[in-house]
Motif scaffolding. Structure first.
Motif, PDB file in Angstrom:
ATOM      1  N   ARG A 192       1.059  -1.052  -0.400  1.00  0.00           N
ATOM      2  CA  ARG A 192       0.122  -0.077  -0.263  1.00  0.00           C
ATOM      3  C   ARG A 192       1.042   0.663  -0.397  1.00  0.00           C
ATOM      4  O   ARG A 192       0.499   2.319  -0.711  1.00  0.00           O
ATOM      5  N   GLU A 193       1.520   1.386   0.845  1.00  0.00           N
ATOM      6  CA  GLU A 193       2.965   2.399   0.670  1.00  0.00           C
ATOM      7  C   GLU A 193       3.980   2.445  -0.352  1.00  0.00           C
ATOM      8  O   GLU A 193       3.503   4.124  -1.072  1.00  0.00           O
ATOM      9  N   GLU A 194       4.240   1.281  -1.162  1.00  0.00           N
ATOM     10  CA  GLU A 194       4.743   1.501  -2.241  1.00  0.00           C
ATOM     11  C   GLU A 194       3.685   2.399  -3.523  1.00  0.00           C
ATOM     12  O   GLU A 194       4.425   2.882  -4.644  1.00  0.00           O
ATOM     13  N   SER A 195       2.213   1.728  -3.302  1.00  0.00           N
ATOM     14  CA  SER A 195       1.559   1.979  -4.348  1.00  0.00           C
ATOM     15  C   SER A 195       1.466   3.469  -4.312  1.00  0.00           C
ATOM     16  O   SER A 195       1.300   4.077  -5.599  1.00  0.00           O
ATOM     17  N   ALA A 196       1.250   4.380  -3.109  1.00  0.00           N
ATOM     18  CA  ALA A 196       0.787   5.419  -2.985  1.00  0.00           C
ATOM     19  C   ALA A 196       2.511   6.662  -3.514  1.00  0.00           C
ATOM     20  O   ALA A 196       1.748   7.238  -3.945  1.00  0.00           O
ATOM     21  N   ARG A 197       3.260   6.279  -3.029  1.00  0.00           N
ATOM     22  CA  ARG A 197       4.671   6.181  -3.594  1.00  0.00           C
ATOM     23  C   ARG A 197       4.403   7.012  -5.226  1.00  0.00           C
ATOM     24  O   ARG A 197       4.583   7.596  -5.600  1.00  0.00           O
ATOM     25  N   ILE A 492      10.128 -17.399  -9.565  1.00  0.00           N
ATOM     26  CA  ILE A 492      11.626 -16.949 -10.101  1.00  0.00           C
ATOM     27  C   ILE A 492      11.507 -15.651 -11.345  1.00  0.00           C
ATOM     28  O   ILE A 492      12.815 -14.410 -10.983  1.00  0.00           O
ATOM     29  N   SER A 493      10.073 -14.663 -11.666  1.00  0.00           N
ATOM     30  CA  SER A 493       9.859 -14.171 -12.637  1.00  0.00           C
ATOM     31  C   SER A 493      10.373 -12.709 -11.061  1.00  0.00           C
ATOM     32  O   SER A 493      10.432 -11.104 -11.142  1.00  0.00           O
ATOM     33  N   LEU A 494       9.682 -12.292 -10.253  1.00  0.00           N
ATOM     34  CA  LEU A 494      10.057 -11.987  -8.696  1.00  0.00           C
ATOM     35  C   LEU A 494      11.194 -11.949  -8.396  1.00  0.00           C
ATOM     36  O   LEU A 494      11.982 -10.122  -8.436  1.00  0.00           O
ATOM     37  N   PHE A 495      11.920 -12.752  -8.382  1.00  0.00           N
ATOM     38  CA  PHE A 495      13.156 -12.117  -7.953  1.00  0.00           C
ATOM     39  C   PHE A 495      14.498 -11.464  -9.148  1.00  0.00           C
ATOM     40  O   PHE A 495      15.282 -10.914  -9.522  1.00  0.00           O
ATOM     41  N   VAL A 496      14.342 -11.818 -10.715  1.00  0.00           N
ATOM     42  CA  VAL A 496      14.765 -11.442 -11.305  1.00  0.00           C
ATOM     43  C   VAL A 496      14.378  -9.870 -11.797  1.00  0.00           C
ATOM     44  O   VAL A 496      14.816  -9.196 -11.788  1.00  0.00           O
ATOM     45  N   GLY A 497      12.581 -10.019 -11.681  1.00  0.00           N
ATOM     46  CA  GLY A 497      12.569  -8.681 -11.946  1.00  0.00           C
ATOM     47  C   GLY A 497      12.610  -7.675 -10.598  1.00  0.00           C
ATOM     48  O   GLY A 497      13.450  -6.191 -10.909  1.00  0.00           O
ATOM     49  N   HIS A 498      13.473  -8.039  -9.151  1.00  0.00           N
ATOM     50  CA  HIS A 498      13.476  -7.146  -7.897  1.00  0.00           C
ATOM     51  C   HIS A 498      14.689  -7.201  -8.057  1.00  0.00           C
ATOM     52  O   HIS A 498      15.486  -6.112  -8.106  1.00  0.00           O
ATOM     53  N   ARG A 499      15.764  -7.749  -8.272  1.00  0.00           N
ATOM     54  CA  ARG A 499      16.872  -7.983  -8.237  1.00  0.00           C
ATOM     55  C   ARG A 499      17.956  -7.615  -9.137  1.00  0.00           C
ATOM     56  O   ARG A 499      18.550  -6.688  -9.166  1.00  0.00           O
ATOM     57  N   PHE A 500      17.147  -7.786 -10.546  1.00  0.00           N
ATOM     58  CA  PHE A 500      18.132  -7.368 -11.863  1.00  0.00           C
ATOM     59  C   PHE A 500      16.918  -6.106 -12.112  1.00  0.00           C
ATOM     60  O   PHE A 500      18.539  -5.709 -12.851  1.00  0.00           O
ATOM     61  N   MET A 501      15.872  -6.289 -12.966  1.00  0.00           N
ATOM     62  CA  MET A 501      15.678  -5.244 -13.680  1.00  0.00           C
ATOM     63  C   MET A 501      14.676  -4.035 -12.936  1.00  0.00           C
ATOM     64  O   MET A 501      14.655  -2.807 -13.118  1.00  0.00           O
ATOM     65  N   LYS A 502      14.949  -4.342 -11.179  1.00  0.00           N
ATOM     66  CA  LYS A 502      14.636  -2.917 -10.785  1.00  0.00           C
ATOM     67  C   LYS A 502      13.461  -2.523 -11.159  1.00  0.00           C
ATOM     68  O   LYS A 502      13.088  -1.588 -11.000  1.00  0.00           O
ATOM     69  N   ILE A 503      12.503  -3.732 -10.838  1.00  0.00           N
ATOM     70  CA  ILE A 503      11.196  -2.582 -11.533  1.00  0.00           C
ATOM     71  C   ILE A 503      10.289  -2.429  -9.387  1.00  0.00           C
ATOM     72  O   ILE A 503      10.408  -2.787  -9.021  1.00  0.00           O
ATOM     73  N   GLU A 504       9.508  -1.164 -10.024  1.00  0.00           N
ATOM     74  CA  GLU A 504       8.951  -0.739  -8.809  1.00  0.00           C
ATOM     75  C   GLU A 504       8.014  -2.244  -8.313  1.00  0.00           C
ATOM     76  O   GLU A 504       7.051  -2.629  -9.247  1.00  0.00           O
ATOM     77  N   PRO A 505       8.182  -2.542  -6.910  1.00  0.00           N
ATOM     78  CA  PRO A 505       7.315  -3.183  -6.338  1.00  0.00           C
ATOM     79  C   PRO A 505       5.670  -3.493  -6.871  1.00  0.00           C
ATOM     80  O   PRO A 505       5.399  -4.007  -6.993  1.00  0.00           O
ATOM     81  N   PRO A 506       5.091  -2.713  -6.550  1.00  0.00           N
ATOM     82  CA  PRO A 506       3.732  -2.454  -7.588  1.00  0.00           C
ATOM     83  C   PRO A 506       3.570  -3.305  -8.378  1.00  0.00           C
ATOM     84  O   PRO A 506       2.451  -3.608  -8.904  1.00  0.00           O
ATOM     85  N   LEU A 507       4.449  -2.585  -9.724  1.00  0.00           N
ATOM     86  CA  LEU A 507       4.171  -2.751 -10.886  1.00  0.00           C
ATOM     87  C   LEU A 507       5.194  -3.980 -11.100  1.00  0.00           C
ATOM     88  O   LEU A 507       4.490  -5.086 -11.888  1.00  0.00           O
ATOM     89  N   LEU A 508       5.386  -4.544 -10.142  1.00  0.00           N
ATOM     90  CA  LEU A 508       6.138  -6.522 -10.460  1.00  0.00           C
ATOM     91  C   LEU A 508       4.914  -7.135 -10.140  1.00  0.00           C
ATOM     92  O   LEU A 508       4.960  -7.847 -10.855  1.00  0.00           O
TER      93      LEU A 508
END
Length: 564
Positions: A192-197, A492-508
Motif C-alpha cells: 500500500r505504501e509503495e503504491s501510494a508513493r 523466478i519472475s519476482l526475483f529477476v524483476g526485483h534483483r536485476f530489473m529493479k522494477i518498482e514493487p507495485p508494478l512488479l
C-alpha cells in the motif's frame, strides 16, 4: 440424482449446459476469504458434478464451435496491445511471459517424469498451474490429433479436464496469496505504501488518489457578459487566460456565433460562453466581465476514443497535448483510460498504447477533433461486421489444418492456435484501420466469455464420470505439483524483476499477476494496494501471456508423450 433429472439432462443437453453456466457462475461469486473461484472454474466444477451424476454430454460440434469463438475473440481483443509491446520499449515486461512459459513447461515435464503422468494429466496440470483456461482447449485438441483410439482419446481428454480443475484451484489460491500477501512480506515492502508513493510520482505530486472524484470538476463551462474586453480578439482573450480555455459561443443580440475564429473581435454587451480548466476561468471575470447565470446552449460531451495513431504508442499521457495541438491541449479533459478491459490510472506519467480507450470530455466540436486526430470513436461500433468475423474464423481454422512433418511427428497449430493467430492479426488490422471489421469490445467480451464457458461446460460434463478415478490415482501429489507449477515461475519472475530489473514493487507484483493471466490475483492486489497502479504492468504481461500460454498446450502434449 433422480431419474427424471437424469433423463431431462441426457435428452435435452442444452438444459444441462445452461444449468452448469447458471450454477457455476453463481458458485464462482462465493467468496472464500480473499478468493473467488470465478465463473469459469465454478462452471467446470458444476459441469463435472452434472456429468458424474447424470452422464449428460454435449455434442463435440458445440464444444469445437464454442472454443473457436472464444479463442478468436481472445486474439482479437489482445491483438493491439500484443503488437504494441513487441518493441524495444516493451522488452522490460516481455521477459515475464517468457519466464512463465519456459518455467511452466520445465516444471510440468519434471513432474511428468516423477509421477509418470499421462499426456492428458500433464496438459491439465500445465493449464491449471498457469491458470490459463485457453491452454485446456488447445491441449485437448492436440490430444485429438494423436491418432489414438476413440476410447484412449476420450480418457486423456477427460484427464485434462480433471487435472485442470484440481490444478486451477490450487494455482489460483497460490497466485492470489503470493502476489497480495506473501511476496510483499518476503521482499520486505508495504504494497500500500509503495503504491501510494508510485502514484504520487506518476501523478506529478497530485494528492488525490485513485477512485476519488474532485468536488470541483477540472473542466467547466461558464458564460460571461463583455464589459472589459471591448474590441479584443478571441485570440487575445485566450492569451489573457493562459490559453487554458476556448470560446465556444458568442451571442450578440439575436445572433449566435459558434466557435468564432481567433481574429473575431468581441464587443461590450456580448455574451461569451467559455469551456476550459476551472482554474483558468476563475479569473475570467477580471478579463471579460461579470459571470452570467443564464443557461448557455453549449454542452460538454463524453466520448470513448480508441487510440490508433502510431505516435501514441508508449507516449506519456502528459505529452498527449503536444500531439493534439495548441487548440485542443487545454480544451479537452481525459476522464478515464482503459486497456484490455481494465481501467488503469490516467496519470501524467502513464504511458499510452495503441488500442487503449481514452474517455475524453469537452465541447462536442473539440471532442470530434480529438477523435479524428487520435483514433476512432467506440460508439460508432454499433453492429458486428460478420463478414470480417466469418472470414477471420475461416482463415484461422484453415491455418490450423496446416501440417508440417517434423521427424516422426506432425507439427500443427490446430483450430485453437490458428484461430488465435488469426484473431491477433484481424484485431490488429482493425485497430490500425477502423473503417472495417467492427466488433464492439462488449460483443467481443460476450463472445469470449460465452464461448469459453460453453467449452468448459462441455469438457466438464464429458470428464465427470471418470474424474474420481484420476483423483484417487494421484492423491495429494497432484495438488502439490499444481502449487509448485504456479509458485516456481512466479517466484523466478519476482526475483529477476526485483534483483536485476529493479522494477518498482507495485508494478512488479502486477506484472507477475499478469503473466499468470489471473484476474482474481490482480483484483486482490489492487484491493491491498489501495489504488490501481499495479494494473499498468498487469495489462502488458496479461496481453502477451494470453497469446503465448495457449500455444503451450500442444507443446506439453508432444513433450509429455516423448518423456514418458
Amino acid at each position: 440424482m433422480g431419474g427424471w433429472v437424469t433423463d431431462l439432462f441426457q435428452n435435452t443437453p442444452e438444459i444441462a449446459l445452461f444449468t452448469a453456466l447458471a450454477l457455476g457462475y453463481a458458485f464462482g461469486k462465493v467468496p472464500f476469504g480473499p478468493i473467488r473461484l470465478g465463473g469459469v472454474c465454478g462452471t467446470l466444477l458444476v459441469a463435472l458434478v452434472i456429468g458424474y451424476l447424470t452422464g449428460a454430454q454435449l455434442d463435440d460440434g458445440v464444444k469445437n464451435l464454442a472454443f473457436a469463438l472464444f479463442i478468436f475473440a481472445l486474439g482479437f481483443s489482445s491483438g493491439p496491445q500484443f503488437f504494441a509491446n513487441l518493441n524495444r520499449k516493451g522488452l522490460r515486461y516481455l521477459g515475464f511471459p517468457i519466464i512463465e512459459v519456459v518455467s511452466v513447461i520445465g516444471v510440468v515435464l519434471v513432474f511428468t517424469v516423477l509421477l509418470r503422468l499421462d499426456q492428458g494429466t500433464a496438459a491439465g496440470l500445465m493449464a491449471g498451474g498457469a491458470t490459463e483456461s485457453a491452454a485446456l482447449g488447445t491441449a485437448s485438441e492436440a490430444i485429438g490429433r494423436l491418432g489414438l483410439s476413440a476410447d484412449e482419446t476420450k480418457e486423456l481428454q477427460n484427464n485434462v479436464a480433471t487435472a485442470y480443475t484440481i490444478s486451477y484451484l490450487c494455482g489460483l489460491i497460490t497466485i492470489v496469496l503470493l502476489t497480495s500477501q506473501i511476496a510483499p512480506r518476503i521482499m520486505r515492502f508495504d504494497l500500500r505504501e509503495e503504491s501510494a508513493r508510485l502514484w504520487q510520482r506518476m501523478s506529478g505530486g497530485r494528492d488525490r488518489v485513485d477512485g476519488e472524484t474532485p468536488a470541483l470538476p477540472d473542466l467547466v463551462g461558464r458564460a460571461y457578459r463583455v464589459e472589459r474586453s471591448d474590441g479584443r480578439s478571441v485570440e487575445e482573450i485566450h492569451a489573457s487566460l493562459n490559453g487554458h480555455s476556448t470560446v465556444e459561443e458568442v451571442r450578440r443580440g439575436d445572433q449566435t456565433v459558434k466557435r468564432p475564429g481567433p481574429e473575431f473581435r468581441v464587443r461590450t454587451g456580448d455574451l461569451l460562453v467559455l469551456v476550459g480548466r476551472r482554474a483558468a476561468l476563475v479569473g475570467a471575470e477580471d478579463v471579460i466581465g461579470p459571470e452570467q447565470a443564464e443557461e448557455p446552449d453549449t454542452v460538454l460531451q463524453s466520448l470513448d476514443v480508441v487510440l490508433t495513431h502510431r505516435d501514441t504508442n508508449h507516449l506519456p499521457l502528459e505529452s498527449l497535448g503536444d500531439l493534439l495541438g495548441a487548440d485542443l491541449r487545454e480544451a479537452v479533459f481525459i476522464r478515464k483510460l482503459t486497456r484490455t478491459e481494465q481501467e488503469i490510472p490516467a496519470l501524467p506519467k502513464t504511458r499510452l498504447q495503441t488500442g487503449d480507450v481514452l474517455t475524453v470530455v469537452g465541447a462536442p466540436a473539440d471532442v470530434k477533433k480529438v477523435e479524428k486526430r487520435l483514433g476512432y470513436p467506440m460508439v460508432s461500433q454499433k453492429t458486428t461486421d460478420f463478414v470480417y468475423l466469418g472470414l477471420g474464423l475461416v482463415l484461422g481454422i484453415l491455418i490450423g489444418q496446416i501440417v508440417i512433418p517434423l521427424g516422426d511427428a506432425d507439427l500443427t497449430l490446430g483450430t485453437g492456435g490458428g484461430a488465435l493467430l488469426s484473431g491477433l492479426v484481424f484485431g490488429y488490422l482493425r485497430a490500425r484501420r477502423p473503417t472495417f471489421g467492427s466488433l464492439h469490445p462488449a460483443a467481443a467480451g460476450t463472445m469470449k466469455d460465452l464461448g469459453l464457458a460453453t467449452f468448459i461446460a462441455a469438457v466438464g460434463m464429458s470428464a465427470g464420470p471418470s474424474a474420481l478415478q484420476l483423483v484417487q490415482h494421484y492423491g495429494v501429489m497432484l495438488p502439490v505439483a499444481a502449487v509448485l507449477t504456479t509458485l516456481i515461475p512466479a517466484t523466478i519472475s519476482l526475483f529477476v524483476g526485483h534483483r536485476f530489473m529493479k522494477i518498482e514493487p507495485p508494478l512488479l507484483i502486477g506484472a507477475v499477476a499478469g503473466q499468470q493471466c489471473s484476474t482474481p490475483a490482480i483484483s486482490q492486489v489492487v484491493s491491498t494496494a489501495g489504488n490501481t497502479v499495479p494494473v499498468i504492468a498487469y495489462t502488458i504481461t496479461y496481453a502477451i501471456s494470453n497469446i503465448l500460454l495457449p500455444l503451450t498446450g500442444p507443446v506439453i502434449v508432444a513433450l509429455a508423450g516423448a518423456v514418458v
